[in-house]
Scaffold this active site. Sequence first.
Site, PDB file in Angstrom:
ATOM      1  N   HIS A 117       0.865  -1.187   0.000  1.00  0.00           N
ATOM      2  CA  HIS A 117       0.000   0.000   0.000  1.00  0.00           C
ATOM      3  C   HIS A 117       0.900   1.235   0.000  1.00  0.00           C
ATOM      4  O   HIS A 117       2.015   1.193   0.527  1.00  0.00           O
ATOM      5  CB  HIS A 117      -0.844  -0.061   1.283  1.00  0.00           C
ATOM      6  CG  HIS A 117      -1.909   0.967   1.403  1.00  0.00           C
ATOM      7  ND1 HIS A 117      -1.668   2.248   1.831  1.00  0.00           N
ATOM      8  CD2 HIS A 117      -3.244   0.893   1.169  1.00  0.00           C
ATOM      9  CE1 HIS A 117      -2.803   2.914   1.868  1.00  0.00           C
ATOM     10  NE2 HIS A 117      -3.783   2.123   1.464  1.00  0.00           N
ATOM     11  N   ASP A 194       2.821  -5.237   7.857  1.00  0.00           N
ATOM     12  CA  ASP A 194       1.619  -4.419   7.740  1.00  0.00           C
ATOM     13  C   ASP A 194       0.429  -5.381   7.822  1.00  0.00           C
ATOM     14  O   ASP A 194       0.152  -6.114   6.872  1.00  0.00           O
ATOM     15  CB  ASP A 194       1.635  -3.660   6.406  1.00  0.00           C
ATOM     16  CG  ASP A 194       0.332  -2.899   6.162  1.00  0.00           C
ATOM     17  OD1 ASP A 194      -0.627  -3.079   6.944  1.00  0.00           O
ATOM     18  OD2 ASP A 194       0.276  -2.142   5.180  1.00  0.00           O
ATOM     19  N   GLN A 197      -4.706  -5.682   6.676  1.00  0.00           N
ATOM     20  CA  GLN A 197      -5.701  -6.537   6.009  1.00  0.00           C
ATOM     21  C   GLN A 197      -5.660  -7.980   6.505  1.00  0.00           C
ATOM     22  O   GLN A 197      -6.312  -8.844   5.929  1.00  0.00           O
ATOM     23  CB  GLN A 197      -5.474  -6.513   4.486  1.00  0.00           C
ATOM     24  CG  GLN A 197      -5.617  -5.141   3.856  1.00  0.00           C
ATOM     25  CD  GLN A 197      -7.061  -4.652   3.769  1.00  0.00           C
ATOM     26  OE1 GLN A 197      -8.004  -5.393   4.044  1.00  0.00           O
ATOM     27  NE2 GLN A 197      -7.236  -3.393   3.399  1.00  0.00           N
ATOM     28  N   LYS A 220     -10.634  -1.115  10.343  1.00  0.00           N
ATOM     29  CA  LYS A 220     -10.785  -2.267   9.439  1.00  0.00           C
ATOM     30  C   LYS A 220     -11.148  -3.535  10.200  1.00  0.00           C
ATOM     31  O   LYS A 220     -11.330  -4.593   9.618  1.00  0.00           O
ATOM     32  CB  LYS A 220      -9.479  -2.485   8.662  1.00  0.00           C
ATOM     33  CG  LYS A 220      -9.187  -1.374   7.654  1.00  0.00           C
ATOM     34  CD  LYS A 220      -8.064  -1.772   6.742  1.00  0.00           C
ATOM     35  CE  LYS A 220      -7.422  -0.618   6.047  1.00  0.00           C
ATOM     36  NZ  LYS A 220      -8.224  -0.018   4.972  1.00  0.00           N
ATOM     37  N   CYS A 358      -4.825   2.635  -3.696  1.00  0.00           N
ATOM     38  CA  CYS A 358      -3.602   3.103  -2.999  1.00  0.00           C
ATOM     39  C   CYS A 358      -2.450   2.134  -3.201  1.00  0.00           C
ATOM     40  O   CYS A 358      -1.657   1.886  -2.278  1.00  0.00           O
ATOM     41  CB  CYS A 358      -3.857   3.322  -1.516  1.00  0.00           C
ATOM     42  SG  CYS A 358      -5.167   4.482  -1.189  1.00  0.00           S
TER      43      CYS A 358
HETATM   44  N1  C6P Z   1      -6.433   0.262   2.730  1.00  0.00           N
HETATM   45  C1  C6P Z   1      -8.240  -0.008   1.163  1.00  0.00           C
HETATM   46  O1  C6P Z   1      -9.322   0.308   0.662  1.00  0.00           O
HETATM   47  P1  C6P Z   1      -5.224   3.492   7.040  1.00  0.00           P
HETATM   48  O2  C6P Z   1      -5.762   4.310   5.929  1.00  0.00           O
HETATM   49  O3  C6P Z   1      -4.079   4.165   7.755  1.00  0.00           O
HETATM   50  O4  C6P Z   1      -6.269   2.978   7.982  1.00  0.00           O
HETATM   51  O5  C6P Z   1      -4.641   2.151   6.369  1.00  0.00           O
HETATM   52  C2  C6P Z   1      -3.692   2.226   5.343  1.00  0.00           C
HETATM   53  C3  C6P Z   1      -3.432   0.857   4.790  1.00  0.00           C
HETATM   54  C4  C6P Z   1      -2.185   0.284   4.962  1.00  0.00           C
HETATM   55  N2  C6P Z   1      -1.909  -0.950   4.537  1.00  0.00           N
HETATM   56  C5  C6P Z   1      -2.835  -1.708   3.935  1.00  0.00           C
HETATM   57  C6  C6P Z   1      -2.490  -3.095   3.508  1.00  0.00           C
HETATM   58  C7  C6P Z   1      -4.113  -1.180   3.714  1.00  0.00           C
HETATM   59  O6  C6P Z   1      -5.024  -1.928   3.109  1.00  0.00           O
HETATM   60  C8  C6P Z   1      -4.420   0.136   4.140  1.00  0.00           C
HETATM   61  C9  C6P Z   1      -5.755   0.757   3.851  1.00  0.00           C
HETATM   62  C10 C6P Z   1      -7.752   0.707   2.401  1.00  0.00           C
HETATM   63  O7  C6P Z   1      -7.561  -0.917   0.690  1.00  0.00           O
HETATM   64  C11 C6P Z   1      -7.878   2.186   2.230  1.00  0.00           C
HETATM   65  S1  C6P Z   1      -6.778   2.828   1.046  1.00  0.00           S
END
Ligand code: C6P
Length: 399
Positions: A117, A194, A197, A220, A358
């Site tokens: 990401h 990370d 997910q 999430k 992203c």
């Molecule tokens: N992915 C998606 O629709 P934040 O925005 O800080 O809560 O998470 C960022 C982030 C970092 N790593 C991974 C693997 C992610 O999937 C995400 C967030 C969302 O896929 C929003 S872009």
Amino acid sequence: MNRQDFPILQREVYHRPLVYLDNAATTQKPQCVIDAISEMYCHVNANVHRGIHFLSQRATDLHEAAREKVRNFIHAHSTAEVVFTRGTTESLNLIAASFAQAFLHAGDEVILTVMEHHSNIVPWQFVRERYGIVIRVVPMDNAGNLDLDAYRQLLNERTKLVCCCQVSNVLGTVNPVKEMARLAHEAGARFLVDAAQSVPHFKVDVQDLDCDFLVFSGHKIYGPTGIGVLYGKEALLEQMPPYQGGGEMISRVTFEHTTFERLPYKFEAGTPDYVGSHALGVALDYVQSVGLNQIAAHEAALTRYAMERMREIEGMHFFGEAEGKTSVVAFNVGNIHPMDLGTLLDRLGVAIRTGHHCAQPLMARCGVEGMARASFALYNTQEEIDTFVAALQRVVKMF
Ligand code: C6P
């Protein structure tokens, strides 16, 4: 499964029942999480760690109890290793800034993967600009599996850190982070996971993975927005400087010199989101009461069924078909623009995400500008998949 716990799922959009399939972006909240937030503001609200009065102590107790719940959830050794942040993005920026200041020099290497990401890419580019490090990237095959031979070859004595998503937010691939961490450690490097997910979908144990850092977002995993977690091994966090300065993170301040609080407070400048942390703790309780194994089995069955049904559609192309993938299904149909698919599905009550997710380097690897993505959570049903596929068939016929 437990659908009635989520009030928003009762609503309609455009006079149709909402079919919410954008769970990788954010999950909906069970009533207990909504109630936890409301109860905090109605009955407990006071700033934490400062006051000696009743409410401040009660709020502090709940905030610290939530930290213990997170520790237990990811099986960290100690609550000193659990730092509250605003989310995955802030956790990653904190680690990049602080780890670099402590450990990185010109010519050092940080390994990322092609499926990261942006929030696990851009902070490392900032570090590259500032310290002159080199960023290396692990490639993948067409099914969405990381190339582990290439990874082994990238590791060398200059590698200081490897950063990898445990699950891709686009492909759903579950990366072998335990084995990758072992290889990184053999090469003398640290390993960052990370887990944005992964934690909503299966049990994650930081001691079993033996990762040095692990990050995720509350929103999430059925918790509120604005709260996230940074796990780091205590000995490592001890060696890293604070990220931001302010209240909470200091031990003693004079105009000449400041000493810092012990872990984890050294990394938590300012009033923390104690309402969010408490509600996140309630969300983790909720997930554990449903059972991560049950959630994983339910989502796997939905994903199998959805992909089987979607395959019936002419021109269907999936991105990410790795063995054991999680409940994220990225796809395009013929040369229909994913934005058109998403917009028309929305009018039929079905919420999916479209675009680059992203992850623009991954889009480039797949040779597309964007994709459509459906992602399933514990409350989705087979009937909803049927509604989604029927809507998709209808939309595709329009082109
Ligand atoms: N992915 C998606 O629709 P934040 O925005 O800080 O809560 O998470 C960022 C982030 C970092 N790593 C991974 C693997 C992610 O999937 C995400 C967030 C969302 O896929 C929003 S872009």
